[in-house]
Write a protein that holds these residues in place. Structure first.
Motif, PDB file in Angstrom:
ATOM      1  N   LYS A   1       0.832  -1.206   0.000  1.00 15.67           N
ATOM      2  CA  LYS A   1       0.000   0.000   0.000  1.00 15.67           C
ATOM      3  C   LYS A   1       0.863   1.251   0.000  1.00 15.67           C
ATOM      4  N   ILE A   2       1.928   1.234   0.803  1.00 19.32           N
ATOM      5  CA  ILE A   2       2.843   2.373   0.843  1.00 19.32           C
ATOM      6  C   ILE A   2       3.486   2.584  -0.517  1.00 19.32           C
ATOM      7  N   GLU A   3       3.970   1.497  -1.108  1.00 24.09           N
ATOM      8  CA  GLU A   3       4.613   1.589  -2.420  1.00 24.09           C
ATOM      9  C   GLU A   3       3.642   2.109  -3.476  1.00 24.09           C
ATOM     10  N   ALA A   4       2.431   1.558  -3.497  1.00 28.50           N
ATOM     11  CA  ALA A   4       1.448   1.973  -4.500  1.00 28.50           C
ATOM     12  C   ALA A   4       1.066   3.442  -4.341  1.00 28.50           C
ATOM     13  N   ALA A   5       0.967   3.902  -3.095  1.00 32.21           N
ATOM     14  CA  ALA A   5       0.601   5.299  -2.867  1.00 32.21           C
ATOM     15  C   ALA A   5       1.675   6.241  -3.389  1.00 32.21           C
ATOM     16  N   TYR A   6       2.936   5.927  -3.120  1.00 32.35           N
ATOM     17  CA  TYR A   6       4.017   6.789  -3.603  1.00 32.35           C
ATOM     18  C   TYR A   6       4.132   6.754  -5.128  1.00 32.35           C
ATOM     19  N   TYR A   7       3.889   5.602  -5.722  1.00 33.63           N
ATOM     20  CA  TYR A   7       4.060   5.473  -7.165  1.00 33.63           C
ATOM     21  C   TYR A   7       2.866   5.979  -7.964  1.00 33.63           C
ATOM     22  N   ASN A   8       1.674   6.047  -7.326  1.00 36.88           N
ATOM     23  CA  ASN A   8       0.478   6.324  -8.106  1.00 36.88           C
ATOM     24  C   ASN A   8      -0.374   7.493  -7.632  1.00 36.88           C
ATOM     25  N   VAL A   9      -0.308   7.848  -6.339  1.00 37.34           N
ATOM     26  CA  VAL A   9      -1.243   8.837  -5.822  1.00 37.34           C
ATOM     27  C   VAL A   9      -0.537   9.911  -4.998  1.00 37.34           C
ATOM     28  N   ASN A  10       0.730  10.117  -5.183  1.00 31.75           N
ATOM     29  CA  ASN A  10       1.487  11.011  -4.314  1.00 31.75           C
ATOM     30  C   ASN A  10       1.190  12.472  -4.638  1.00 31.75           C
ATOM     31  N   ALA A  11       0.605  13.172  -3.671  1.00 30.05           N
ATOM     32  CA  ALA A  11       0.317  14.603  -3.821  1.00 30.05           C
ATOM     33  C   ALA A  11      -0.007  15.154  -2.446  1.00 30.05           C
ATOM     34  N   ASN A  12       0.108  16.475  -2.316  1.00 30.66           N
ATOM     35  CA  ASN A  12      -0.246  17.126  -1.054  1.00 30.66           C
ATOM     36  C   ASN A  12      -1.760  17.232  -0.968  1.00 30.66           C
ATOM     37  N   ILE A  13      -2.322  16.683   0.115  1.00 32.13           N
ATOM     38  CA  ILE A  13      -3.776  16.626   0.222  1.00 32.13           C
ATOM     39  C   ILE A  13      -4.353  17.944   0.729  1.00 32.13           C
ATOM     40  N   HIS A  14      -5.665  18.130   0.508  1.00 31.86           N
ATOM     41  CA  HIS A  14      -6.416  19.298   0.973  1.00 31.86           C
ATOM     42  C   HIS A  14      -5.877  20.603   0.393  1.00 31.86           C
ATOM     43  N   ARG A  15      -4.990  20.525  -0.564  1.00 36.10           N
ATOM     44  CA  ARG A  15      -4.317  21.749  -1.020  1.00 36.10           C
ATOM     45  C   ARG A  15      -4.541  22.043  -2.504  1.00 36.10           C
ATOM     46  N   GLY A  16      -4.928  21.033  -3.265  1.00 35.43           N
ATOM     47  CA  GLY A  16      -4.935  21.253  -4.706  1.00 35.43           C
ATOM     48  C   GLY A  16      -6.247  20.870  -5.353  1.00 35.43           C
ATOM     49  N   VAL A  17      -6.493  21.448  -6.523  1.00 30.82           N
ATOM     50  CA  VAL A  17      -7.690  21.107  -7.291  1.00 30.82           C
ATOM     51  C   VAL A  17      -7.379  20.032  -8.324  1.00 30.82           C
ATOM     52  N   HIS A  18      -6.104  19.687  -8.482  1.00 30.85           N
ATOM     53  CA  HIS A  18      -5.755  18.720  -9.528  1.00 30.85           C
ATOM     54  C   HIS A  18      -6.112  17.294  -9.094  1.00 30.85           C
ATOM     55  N   PHE A  19      -6.111  16.395 -10.038  1.00 30.68           N
ATOM     56  CA  PHE A  19      -6.631  15.040  -9.849  1.00 30.68           C
ATOM     57  C   PHE A  19      -5.892  14.289  -8.742  1.00 30.68           C
ATOM     58  N   LEU A  20      -4.571  14.302  -8.750  1.00 27.04           N
ATOM     59  CA  LEU A  20      -3.809  13.544  -7.763  1.00 27.04           C
ATOM     60  C   LEU A  20      -4.095  14.034  -6.345  1.00 27.04           C
ATOM     61  N   SER A  21      -4.173  15.349  -6.187  1.00 30.91           N
ATOM     62  CA  SER A  21      -4.452  15.895  -4.862  1.00 30.91           C
ATOM     63  C   SER A  21      -5.832  15.470  -4.384  1.00 30.91           C
ATOM     64  N   GLN A  22      -6.798  15.506  -5.272  1.00 30.70           N
ATOM     65  CA  GLN A  22      -8.142  15.093  -4.897  1.00 30.70           C
ATOM     66  C   GLN A  22      -8.185  13.603  -4.543  1.00 30.70           C
ATOM     67  N   GLN A  23      -7.488  12.795  -5.321  1.00 35.48           N
ATOM     68  CA  GLN A  23      -7.478  11.357  -5.064  1.00 35.48           C
ATOM     69  C   GLN A  23      -6.791  11.045  -3.743  1.00 35.48           C
ATOM     70  N   ALA A  24      -5.668  11.717  -3.480  1.00 37.64           N
ATOM     71  CA  ALA A  24      -4.952  11.503  -2.224  1.00 37.64           C
ATOM     72  C   ALA A  24      -5.794  11.961  -1.033  1.00 37.64           C
ATOM     73  N   THR A  25      -6.496  13.088  -1.198  1.00 34.74           N
ATOM     74  CA  THR A  25      -7.358  13.592  -0.129  1.00 34.74           C
ATOM     75  C   THR A  25      -8.456  12.590   0.200  1.00 34.74           C
ATOM     76  N   GLU A  26      -9.076  12.051  -0.847  1.00 37.20           N
ATOM     77  CA  GLU A  26     -10.139  11.063  -0.624  1.00 37.20           C
ATOM     78  C   GLU A  26      -9.614   9.834   0.104  1.00 37.20           C
ATOM     79  N   ALA A  27      -8.403   9.385  -0.250  1.00 39.91           N
ATOM     80  CA  ALA A  27      -7.819   8.210   0.400  1.00 39.91           C
ATOM     81  C   ALA A  27      -7.532   8.490   1.872  1.00 39.91           C
ATOM     82  N   HIS A  28      -7.015   9.686   2.154  1.00 42.30           N
ATOM     83  CA  HIS A  28      -6.692  10.062   3.529  1.00 42.30           C
ATOM     84  C   HIS A  28      -7.949  10.130   4.389  1.00 42.30           C
ATOM     85  N   GLU A  29      -9.000  10.740   3.867  1.00 38.04           N
ATOM     86  CA  GLU A  29     -10.231  10.866   4.644  1.00 38.04           C
ATOM     87  C   GLU A  29     -10.956   9.526   4.760  1.00 38.04           C
ATOM     88  N   ALA A  30     -10.794   8.665   3.760  1.00 41.04           N
ATOM     89  CA  ALA A  30     -11.342   7.312   3.871  1.00 41.04           C
ATOM     90  C   ALA A  30     -10.618   6.546   4.974  1.00 41.04           C
TER      91      ALA A  30
END
Length: 400
Positions: A41-70
């Motif tokens: 899970k750690i590896e997949a997150a860094y390779y596929n969804v790495n972005a600063n959460i709650h900060r951006g409107v771009h796709f990766l940030s939104q996806q990372a935010t959703e994962a964090h809140e989930a």
């Protein structure tokens, strides 16, 4: 019954050798090993969804935010907390307790006020209160390592502001009746904080049923990554106390004249959140829930019973802590062998245990010992490994 051999396949480190011997890992109270799914899970997150959460409107940030809140919701469900807003991510149990000590003291305490603790506390539930200038009043233990709860009501004074207790002792294995302690605290108009670092991996925790005000635990004690922890707090208290740290994320708006704090839970999460850690923790919680906490507890209880009988047959064996309600921790001394020497010999046999005061020096003073050897069990340990531990101790005896 658990399929232990199948479970062990999830932990690649258990297949390695130490000093040309199979690893026997009995230091789980310090940190647990990680199943493959958590590392992946750690590896997949860094390779596929790495972005600063709650900060951006771009796709990766939104996806990372959703994962964090989930992940926050996964923790909420795991503890049966009323709301995910009451789940604060921290770096571990230590930071969670320091957060409460600092923020609660600023809002509700004065130097010289009192906190009731137990004689079996980890340093992390002693030092933070001392740093705030608080006086500690201590619930004593009996010769078996069980709390003397009859003494508890007499410890309250007009300066008592909080009760802070461990759910399960990292030295004695004693499981404390936190719901009962919470009832006494609340009857005296005082909230309760519970250090759950040792408990969460071994038993189901329901913060509503126990009616605790704060509950803290660490990811790495329950097969998750290091550097990640959780503080549950009742919203009424989290709303009342001030932030622990200042910076980004924990604010609603900032000017040079005034700052307005964010809503819960973000009010207490300054800086860039560790969404990699939070999602890996959620994966670890899902892992143990798939196996079943009741099944894990049953397996570990059987291991503890077997180890108590097997090691108890060794001449000179002295167990430290024999409470009726006990988790999978076995502290012991063997004759005149120093725990450190025993630990070094066992290490050369590929057996990892813990030795020393286990960050519970006041408890050692109460027990009248300098330290102990400690074997602590997890869901992947086996009776064959207990046999190896017993044989290693017997070999050490012959050397001395």
């Amino acid at each position: 019954m658990l399929d232990i051999e199948r479970i062990r396949e999830d932990f690649p480190i258990l297949r390695r050798e130490v000093y040309d011997r199979p690893l026997v890992y009995f230091d789980n109270a310090a940190t647990t090993q990680k199943p493959r799914c958590v590392v992946e899970k750690i590896e997949a997150a860094y390779y596929n969804v790495n972005a600063n959460i709650h900060r951006g409107v771009h796709f990766l940030s939104q996806q990372a935010t959703e994962a964090h809140e989930a992940a926050r919701e996964t923790v909420r469900a795991f503890l049966n907390a009323p709301s995910s807003a009451e789940i604060i991510f921290t770096r571990g149990t230590t930071e969670a307790i320091n957060l409460v000590a600092s923020s609660y003291a600023r809002a509700c305490m004065q130097p010289g006020d009192e906190v009731i603790v137990t004689a079996m506390e980890h340093h992390s539930n002693i030092v933070p209160w001392q740093l705030q200038g608080m006086r500690l009043r201590v619930i004593p233990i009996d010769e078996h390592g069980t709390l003397d709860l009859e003494a508890l009501p007499g410890l309250f004074t007009d300066r008592t502001r909080l009760v802070a207790v461990t759910h399960m002792s990292n030295v004695l294995g004693t499981v404390n009746p936190v719901a009962e302690i919470a009832r006494v605290a609340h009857a005296h108009g005082v909230p309760i904080l519970v250090d759950g670092a040792q408990a969460v991996a071994h038993r189901a925790v329901d913060v509503q049923a126990a009616d605790v005000d704060f509950y803290a635990f660490s990811s790495h004690k329950i097969y998750g990554p290091t550097g990640m922890g959780v503080l549950y707090g009742k919203a009424e208290w989290l709303d009342r106390i001030p932030p622990y740290q200042g910076g980004g994320e924990m604010i609603r708006n900032v000017s040079f004249e005034h700052t307005t704090y964010n809503e819960l839970p973000y009010k207490f999460e300054a800086g860039t959140p560790d969404f990699i850690g939070s999602t890996a923790l959620a994966t670890a919680l899902d892992y143990v829930q798939r196996i079943g906490l009741d099944a894990i507890a049953e397996h570990e209880h059987e291991l503890l019973r077997y180890a108590t009988d097997r090691l108890g047959a060794i001449p000179g064996m002295r167990f430290i802590g024999q409470a009726p309600e006990k988790g999978s921790v076995l502290s012991f001394l063997v004759g005149d062998i120093h725990p450190y020497d025993l630990g070094m010999i066992l290490d050369r046999l590929g057996i990892a245990i813990r030795t020393g005061h286990h960050c519970a020096e006041p408890l050692m003073h109460v027990l009248g010992v300098e330290g102990t050897a400690r074997a602590s069990f997890a869901l992947y340990n086996t009776k064959a490994e207990v046999d190896a531990l017993a044989e290693g101790i017997e070999r050490a005896q012959k050397m001395f």
